[in-house]
Design an enzyme around this catalytic site. Sequence first.
Site, PDB file in Angstrom:
ATOM      1  CE1 TYR A 142      -8.645   0.705   4.987  1.00 24.92           C
ATOM      2  CE2 TYR A 142      -7.594   0.337   7.098  1.00 24.92           C
ATOM      3  CZ  TYR A 142      -8.220  -0.157   5.980  1.00 24.92           C
ATOM      4  OH  TYR A 142      -8.422  -1.503   5.832  1.00 24.92           O
ATOM      5  CG  ASP A 221       0.586 -11.329  -4.012  1.00 27.94           C
ATOM      6  OD1 ASP A 221       1.633 -10.962  -3.431  1.00 27.94           O
ATOM      7  OD2 ASP A 221       0.459 -11.320  -5.256  1.00 27.94           O
TER       8      ASP A 221
END
Length: 354
Positions: A142, A221
């Site tokens: 970000y 994940d």
Amino acid sequence: MHANIVTLPGDYIGPEIVAQAVKVLEKVAEKYGHTFSFEECALGGASIDACGVPLTDETLAKCNAADAVLMGSVGGPKWDGVEASRRPEKGLLALRKGMQVFANLRPCTIHPQLAGACPLRPDIIAQPIDIMILRELTGDIYFGKRWRSEDRTAATDEMAYSEMEVERLARIGFEMAMKRRKKLCSVDKANVLECSRLWRETVAKLAKEYPEVEVTYMYVDNAAMQLILRPSQFDVMITGNLFGDILSDESAAIAGSLGMMPSASLGAGTRGLYEPIHGSAPDIAGRDIANPLGTILSGALLLRHSLGLEKEAAAIEAAVTQVLDEGYRTGDIWSEGCTRVGCTQMGDLVAARI
């Protein structure tokens, strides 16, 4: 105690929910003999409309001079046409960076009264779920370098971390784990990303200072899957900005409603930024039906982490529990047999039970 609190109501439902949290904090001050001074400033779309930018230098200075900052939610379709560098969300990112709050605390618990709203099977949530997710807030993709080709057909976003950035977040995680169940799970993607390999190495090095804490490492994940399959295994989770953004929203879905979830963003000192994790909900703005409980519970985190008022924080949490026990619900958490109330009434009910 006297405390100065800046409020940043934000956009759409933001002013509605912040007003209820302020109402509850004022009742706390009255009951426990404190004085809280509130100063309202603009952020996001409201600041764009008033000042042309999503965060002004003056507002940031006031936030850094305050004891704590309580925020609503920013952004929405009204500002979709604004150039990328001036979008409402840029104001929030600049605020986090400017306040030097690097650790975002997002608790995930399931209120027993709302167990029916949890999408998981009853046998999965039969074990108590009490997770604290720590998301690093001022680094990662970000805030990395961005590039777009001249013909607009290719783009790059840089994911970058330094050892210092990882260590300061991880240390908060270890300290929290020591006060909780002494379990910490560090989430990364070290099988693929060099950035994550640095993350894992840094956490492992720091873990030697906390031999009582059981440390596990999990690829992001798998962590996303495990939050669904067996969320009770987690105590404190630490992870980077991007992964933390996704996993904490997943945890909110587990809890049954985004409207119930508070958050705290902390730095090296006691000053913090407190906000619900949900968005500005333009579709229900101005209708007095938004759920203010996430913002009210963010106020409890403000009392606990910035002002050191544990008893008062617990009083807000107990009041929320009592209101839920009595069957009051906003529309997002309503179920058959409960009493539907609006945003303002829910704030009144919680304040009355402090």
